[in-house]
Design an enzyme around this catalytic site. Structure first.
Site, PDB file in Angstrom:
ATOM      1  N   LEU A  27      55.412  49.395   0.196  1.00 46.70           N
ATOM      2  CA  LEU A  27      54.976  49.313   1.595  1.00 46.70           C
ATOM      3  C   LEU A  27      53.451  49.381   1.746  1.00 46.70           C
ATOM      4  CD1 LEU A  27      56.010  49.264   4.558  1.00 46.70           C
ATOM      5  CD2 LEU A  27      55.828  51.768   4.527  1.00 46.70           C
ATOM      6  N   ASP A  28      52.882  48.402   2.451  1.00 42.57           N
ATOM      7  CA  ASP A  28      51.458  48.395   2.807  1.00 42.57           C
ATOM      8  C   ASP A  28      50.538  48.489   1.590  1.00 42.57           C
ATOM      9  OD1 ASP A  28      52.209  48.271   5.463  1.00 42.57           O
ATOM     10  OD2 ASP A  28      52.178  50.442   5.724  1.00 42.57           O
ATOM     11  N   ALA A  29      50.992  47.988   0.461  1.00 45.73           N
ATOM     12  CA  ALA A  29      50.190  48.133  -0.759  1.00 45.73           C
ATOM     13  C   ALA A  29      49.932  46.802  -1.463  1.00 45.73           C
ATOM     14  CB  ALA A  29      50.864  49.120  -1.710  1.00 45.73           C
TER      15      ALA A  29
END
Lengths: 284, 284, 284, 284
Positions: free
Chosen positions: B227-229
């Site tokens: 996530l979000d990486a």
């Protein structure tokens, strides 16, 4: 000599604060030349105010004014407040390490008069900056410091720094103990070379490089015992790209560090920063 | 009809790549109108290149050129490469939720011709944007989605999205499964409403407010299962102050989200973004 | 010692330039580590290119390479070109007046190695900066200059500046004659303290204040006989408001002047700037 | 329904203004929630103030308050002032031409509630935007206009615009006559697509391209009979390079135009802008 003064106030918000404070000042012929205020909520929050005053026509002594303000105004609103005549300059010291960019920026702005304080000392754990600092006519003290000798180093620093009321960490690479900081709440400003809370801790430019961010930043904040987590005063960023290696980020970042730190120190010296829990109110 | 094409290359760096590639193109009278290259190290790194070509005078068919390029150039350097004629537009779809700011920004720019793609669908897990989307003549599909029905929802989406080669998450609030993403490496762009890696996860504006940062940001990145990486494409920030509550941050942030996402999608569609591990090379 | 070199080219655009140049370098085992090019039109415009080369493995002498390049490449495309080995540093001088901000910024960065040049002199028409300059180990020359003694002053300056190939005007407040400039095309960089073409001429901060602009700026440009009208290299701005008086603008503006000038000088020294008529191509 | 109000004041500076105004409001139990003030000089300048008030507990009617304020406060300081209950929304109209970027930005923000006004009409001299405007439920009027029919066109517009108190020129390409403007001092906002005072007049992006500036900008200002010379409300810029042709500048510039215009209109509607001669005081 300046006859201006700054009045800074924090209290729980209630109706009538502005009218009471400004009415008080007007009665004493202290003329308001600037006023900023902030309430953290429309109802039931905290209230912060900063007033610049021209006191040339004021009919009472400063001591008398302070006493009257406490009695007639501050007590009824349970205010934390500070009145500072601009001619009473703060005593400032700088803690540095080897890097010269941020200390020199502060020295240069101080010499120009942009940082209205008495600069009493630059302390470093390395001797490298001695000549550059002394060229500005500022005393330089080399006090080695690392994890194993921290207590001794801090004891020596406390002696030198006695009487100072602002300590600026200009890329000082050592950690200050909770005991050292305990005596200086909101009086120690640090520059961290990242856009906090991203990349707290060591070598933030390398962290930024490895993450592949497209902006790098710097953050000035008051120092608290928790590393890189104190109230943020100011931040800024600059665009970077895949073309920039870690050393490029360091060079580009220096410009932001210098600017963000110098601005924050100037604001502190002009009584523009109020601390609200772990956040700041900055009246600019 | 455009006779331009984009050639994009990634390989291990070695002497002679530029000469070999440009020599090949020149022999086939494909005229270079723009060239960007990047090597990640002075020795032994990765090499990335993007070339814009005018093919109006080219004497061979595209298929023939590709075959020759593989044989004469790509094989010897072990290149990953892509040749795309500009007239072969990508098929793009948008995933949205209730918020209209970023989807509408993309629709406007697409209608204006700034996003050179065929926009085949907007899919949302809520019906709210149907009218706004259909006003642009773009098909709208409402496919409810939440944790408990994710597999079914993704199955329906995969049907609708078949044949698309760019998926843009314009504040789509649902998580996409690893299986869904596996078929689309570096083909799903998300906008996260913070300056990553700060404030990943839920409600970043509230996180930013509570931390007291003095800049808020937005980050466009390729979506990976973590996530979000995923690899960051672009970021930007805007100054905020103590005066701004969470709702103010949301309003101010919308402008940055719109701009950062639209720019990133445009760059992707113009073949300007190459992925280098967990980072991007963006030729602008 | 560096074995890198920069090759910079300008000519009319025609097919095959990139292939011819890079093929030539490859044959001589000069390894391309960076390449930027720009064509001013899709057809029939001007072509500009900058190449960074690693010559450690090069099998010919520099003189031989230059001769071969002229014969085999430059002649057929009628190129203006320059090959510079990075180890051949330019000779730079600074012209200043009383203000210390921009000269000191350049001196700092030069000492830190960010400005790869030999700094041979600082010349000022006032003595104020002597000590500050000499602290850096750089010769300081005070040559009074004003309208009535310009010719004599310029004669003396030309003697001191003989052999320099970059002259930086760091808030030098005197006008240089056309004769003086004639010998130094695109070799004199000035910082003007406004966002040109707005507020050319005298006292731009006052002009900005009186106009009520909401951003102030600075512009670095090559000096031509027409005042403040030479090719622009870089510009930047900063937000200001009704709260800022003329002196505030001067203080705020200094930061931009320093940054914009230092960046422009660095780019010049790294052969990143090509002049295209009255405009610049800046490869960064 | 909102019970908030804005009080805006301009007068010659004298001691006691803040105390008198805030004391008056406090006596009437109008609670100050925000206060900004500005004095143009430390002595003898102009004074500007904006106060946000919560009137839920106020014990008098608005009419009575206004009358008392005039009598007890405004008269003694010779104030120009305006009290506006937030629930009394302004009537706004937009003048547009063919370009859709800025009008749509305003319509979209207005629909989101970011522009607190009644949007009564969009008037254009071309029919192109009719459908887009009517999709927002806003009346659209096409009134052809050019130099030769200006008087007739303005007569028709004045009929339609009767009762409006803010007119926004969203890339309206026609000049408004002095007579038309005379009735609307500081009530007509224009967006000019350059960083004024640079590139006033026609085709500023082409002017910027030909000058070779490295930043392009946009300026929102109140319209006065002198073209592009009225009081500046807000400006911003964006970096550009040699890679950008005139059309690229137009596309990049649109983003700034939209943002700068929308912000300025919002500030006007929130009573944040005071006009000080040919300059503005903007309380944000």
């Amino acid at each position: 000599m300046s006859t201006r003064a700054h009045l800074v106030i924090a209290c729980d918000d209630r109706p009538g604060i502005v009218a009471t404070v400004t009415g008080f000042l007007h009665r004493l012929t202290a003329n308001i030349t600037a006023l900023d205020e902030h309430a953290t909520a429309s109802d039931g929050g905290r209230f912060f105010m900063r007033i610049e005053v021209e006191t040339a026509l004021m009919t009472v002594e400063e001591a008398e004014l302070k006493e009257a303000f406490q009695r007639e105004v501050a007590d009824q609103f349970n205010m934390a407040w500070r009145w500072r005549a601009v001619r009473h300059r703060r005593k400032m010291a700088i803690l540095a390490s080897r890097a010269d960019a941020t200390p020199l920026e502060l020295l240069w702005r101080w010499r120009r008069g942009e940082l209205p304080a008495d600069l009493v000392a630059v302390v470093s754990n390395h001797p490298d900056l001695r000549e550059a600092v002394e060229d500005f006519g500022v005393p330089f003290h080399c006090i080695p410091n690392h994890r194993d000798i921290r207590q001794e180093a801090e004891t020596r620093m406390l002696e030198i720094l006695e009487g100072t009321d602002l300590l600026v960490l200009a890329r000082y690479m050592q950690i200050l103990s909770g005991e050292f900081l305990a005596h200086r709440p909101n009086q120690v400003i640090n520059i961290h070379h990242s856009f906090l809370p991203a990349f707290a801790g060591a070598d933030p430019y390398r962290q930024a490089f490895e993450t592949g961010v497209k902006r790098i930043g710097a953050t000035a904040h008051y120092v608290t015992p928790e590393l890189d987590a104190g109230p943020i005063i100011e931040q800024d960023v600059i665009a970077v790209s895949h073309r920039h290696g870690v050393d490029d980020l360091r060079q580009l970042g220096r410009d932001i560090e210098r600017r963000v730190l110098a601005k924050s120190v100037q604001w502190h010296l002009e009584d523009r920063i109020l601390v609200d829990g772990n956040k700041t109110v900055v009246f600019v």
